[in-house]
Design a protein around this motif. Structure first.
Motif, PDB file in Angstrom:
ATOM      1  N   VAL A  47      -1.446  32.326  94.240  1.00 15.86           N
ATOM      2  CA  VAL A  47      -2.050  32.579  95.550  1.00 15.86           C
ATOM      3  C   VAL A  47      -2.551  34.015  95.699  1.00 15.86           C
ATOM      4  O   VAL A  47      -3.603  34.254  96.269  1.00 15.86           O
ATOM      5  N   CYS A  48      -1.809  34.982  95.167  1.00 20.95           N
ATOM      6  CA  CYS A  48      -2.105  36.384  95.476  1.00 20.95           C
ATOM      7  C   CYS A  48      -3.163  37.009  94.576  1.00 20.95           C
ATOM      8  O   CYS A  48      -3.809  37.973  94.965  1.00 20.95           O
ATOM      9  N   GLY A  49      -3.340  36.510  93.368  1.00 26.01           N
ATOM     10  CA  GLY A  49      -4.358  37.040  92.465  1.00 26.01           C
ATOM     11  C   GLY A  49      -3.956  38.267  91.683  1.00 26.01           C
ATOM     12  O   GLY A  49      -4.737  38.767  90.876  1.00 26.01           O
ATOM     13  N   ALA A  50      -2.743  38.780  91.865  1.00 22.97           N
ATOM     14  CA  ALA A  50      -2.311  39.996  91.163  1.00 22.97           C
ATOM     15  C   ALA A  50      -2.272  39.804  89.647  1.00 22.97           C
ATOM     16  O   ALA A  50      -2.427  40.766  88.899  1.00 22.97           O
ATOM     17  N   CYS A  51      -2.089  38.582  89.190  1.00 19.43           N
ATOM     18  CA  CYS A  51      -1.957  38.298  87.763  1.00 19.43           C
ATOM     19  C   CYS A  51      -3.279  37.898  87.109  1.00 19.43           C
ATOM     20  O   CYS A  51      -3.288  37.453  85.957  1.00 19.43           O
ATOM     21  N   THR A  52      -4.383  38.076  87.794  1.00 15.41           N
ATOM     22  CA  THR A  52      -5.673  37.633  87.275  1.00 15.41           C
ATOM     23  C   THR A  52      -6.056  38.383  86.003  1.00 15.41           C
ATOM     24  O   THR A  52      -5.982  39.613  85.946  1.00 15.41           O
ATOM     25  N   ILE A  53      -6.464  37.630  84.999  1.00 19.17           N
ATOM     26  CA  ILE A  53      -6.974  38.154  83.732  1.00 19.17           C
ATOM     27  C   ILE A  53      -8.231  37.362  83.396  1.00 19.17           C
ATOM     28  O   ILE A  53      -8.568  36.400  84.088  1.00 19.17           O
ATOM     29  N   LEU A  54      -8.915  37.754  82.341  1.00 23.94           N
ATOM     30  CA  LEU A  54     -10.058  36.982  81.862  1.00 23.94           C
ATOM     31  C   LEU A  54      -9.648  36.216  80.616  1.00 23.94           C
ATOM     32  O   LEU A  54      -9.095  36.798  79.678  1.00 23.94           O
ATOM     33  N   VAL A  55      -9.893  34.918  80.622  1.00 29.97           N
ATOM     34  CA  VAL A  55      -9.651  34.060  79.467  1.00 29.97           C
ATOM     35  C   VAL A  55     -10.986  33.434  79.097  1.00 29.97           C
ATOM     36  O   VAL A  55     -11.580  32.722  79.907  1.00 29.97           O
ATOM     37  N   ASN A  56     -11.464  33.771  77.918  1.00 27.23           N
ATOM     38  CA  ASN A  56     -12.782  33.313  77.460  1.00 27.23           C
ATOM     39  C   ASN A  56     -13.857  33.640  78.495  1.00 27.23           C
ATOM     40  O   ASN A  56     -14.763  32.849  78.748  1.00 27.23           O
ATOM     41  N   GLY A  57     -13.714  34.805  79.134  1.00 26.72           N
ATOM     42  CA  GLY A  57     -14.714  35.296  80.073  1.00 26.72           C
ATOM     43  C   GLY A  57     -14.565  34.842  81.508  1.00 26.72           C
ATOM     44  O   GLY A  57     -15.320  35.284  82.366  1.00 26.72           O
ATOM     45  N   ASP A  58     -13.619  33.978  81.788  1.00 26.24           N
ATOM     46  CA  ASP A  58     -13.423  33.480  83.149  1.00 26.24           C
ATOM     47  C   ASP A  58     -12.119  34.009  83.733  1.00 26.24           C
ATOM     48  O   ASP A  58     -11.111  34.095  83.033  1.00 26.24           O
ATOM     49  N   SER A  59     -12.131  34.301  85.019  1.00 27.76           N
ATOM     50  CA  SER A  59     -10.896  34.765  85.660  1.00 27.76           C
ATOM     51  C   SER A  59      -9.902  33.614  85.763  1.00 27.76           C
ATOM     52  O   SER A  59     -10.266  32.489  86.092  1.00 27.76           O
ATOM     53  N   VAL A  60      -8.655  33.926  85.443  1.00 26.99           N
ATOM     54  CA  VAL A  60      -7.583  32.938  85.380  1.00 26.99           C
ATOM     55  C   VAL A  60      -6.320  33.559  85.955  1.00 26.99           C
ATOM     56  O   VAL A  60      -6.046  34.740  85.742  1.00 26.99           O
ATOM     57  N   ARG A  61      -5.546  32.760  86.651  1.00 23.72           N
ATOM     58  CA  ARG A  61      -4.240  33.185  87.142  1.00 23.72           C
ATOM     59  C   ARG A  61      -3.241  33.033  85.998  1.00 23.72           C
ATOM     60  O   ARG A  61      -2.860  31.918  85.641  1.00 23.72           O
ATOM     61  N   SER A  62      -2.813  34.126  85.443  1.00 23.42           N
ATOM     62  CA  SER A  62      -1.933  34.065  84.271  1.00 23.42           C
ATOM     63  C   SER A  62      -0.536  33.571  84.606  1.00 23.42           C
ATOM     64  O   SER A  62       0.175  33.106  83.711  1.00 23.42           O
ATOM     65  N   CYS A  63      -0.140  33.621  85.870  1.00 23.03           N
ATOM     66  CA  CYS A  63       1.182  33.103  86.241  1.00 23.03           C
ATOM     67  C   CYS A  63       1.202  31.578  86.231  1.00 23.03           C
ATOM     68  O   CYS A  63       2.272  30.977  86.163  1.00 23.03           O
ATOM     69  N   LEU A  64       0.041  30.950  86.291  1.00 23.62           N
ATOM     70  CA  LEU A  64      -0.049  29.486  86.310  1.00 23.62           C
ATOM     71  C   LEU A  64      -0.453  28.899  84.957  1.00 23.62           C
ATOM     72  O   LEU A  64      -0.523  27.676  84.810  1.00 23.62           O
ATOM     73  N   THR A  65      -0.734  29.764  83.995  1.00 18.63           N
ATOM     74  CA  THR A  65      -1.221  29.319  82.696  1.00 18.63           C
ATOM     75  C   THR A  65      -0.126  29.475  81.661  1.00 18.63           C
ATOM     76  O   THR A  65       0.456  30.557  81.527  1.00 18.63           O
ATOM     77  N   LEU A  66       0.163  28.430  80.949  1.00 21.29           N
ATOM     78  CA  LEU A  66       1.151  28.522  79.883  1.00 21.29           C
ATOM     79  C   LEU A  66       0.552  29.279  78.694  1.00 21.29           C
ATOM     80  O   LEU A  66      -0.631  29.086  78.351  1.00 21.29           O
ATOM     81  N   ALA A  67       1.357  30.108  78.076  1.00 20.88           N
ATOM     82  CA  ALA A  67       0.893  30.894  76.934  1.00 20.88           C
ATOM     83  C   ALA A  67       0.385  29.994  75.806  1.00 20.88           C
ATOM     84  O   ALA A  67      -0.597  30.332  75.142  1.00 20.88           O
TER      85      ALA A  67
END
Length: 161
Positions: A47-67
């Motif tokens: 929800v907050c976006g603090a964990c946003t990173i780029l994955v293959n050029g797209d913004s992604v919430r890394s807290c919701l993405t499994l490694a």
């Protein structure tokens, strides 16, 4: 006991081979295994976006993405944007326009801004605000963040901010 799984990916331009538990989220992997602590964990619900990173050029919430889902991916974290001696354009604009206060949301804001700048014309403040709507800041009121992104968009388009 659950077995670790191998993953291979590129993080900030560097190849990474690692073993991760299937339940490890990407934010924890980056922070704990790679010591890339610029990716902040806030709500852990996307929800907050603090964990946003780029994955293959797209913004992604890394807290919701499994490694394990990042196997083979190209990842950019806030540490990959620039260096203290050579800041990226968006980092420079955040500094010049005072687009941060406490700094907790800043990495996610910067990564979201990178994605927005790549994909959209950002011709109005409303368009910038819409693009930032998934990132929460409790300190700034967003005015200076919007100004920083507007200035970066103007520089990208070749006009003075």
């Amino acid at each position: 006991m659950t077995a670790h799984l191998p993953i291979s990916l590129e993080v900030n331009g560097e190849p990474v081979d690692a073993l991760v538990l299937p339940r490890t989220n990407l934010a924890d992997f980056l922070r704990e295994q790679l010591q890339l602590t610029g990716t902040h964990v806030g709500c852990e619900h996307g929800v907050c976006g603090a964990c946003t990173i780029l994955v293959n050029g797209d913004s992604v919430r890394s807290c919701l993405t499994l490694a394990v889902r990042a196997d083979g991916a190209d990842i950019v974290t806030v540490e990959g944007l620039g260096t203290p001696d050579e800041l990226n354009t968006i980092q420079t604009q955040f500094r010049e326009k005072h687009g941060l206060q406490c700094g907790f949301c800043t990495p996610g804001m910067l990564m979201t801004a990178m994605d927005l700048l790549k994909k959209y014309p950002l011709s109005s403040d409303d368009e910038i605000r819409e693009g930032l709507s998934g990132n929460l800041c409790r300190c700034t009121g967003y005015q200076n963040i919007v100004a920083a992104i507007r200035a970066a968009a103007a520089l990208r388009n070749g006009s003075a901010p």
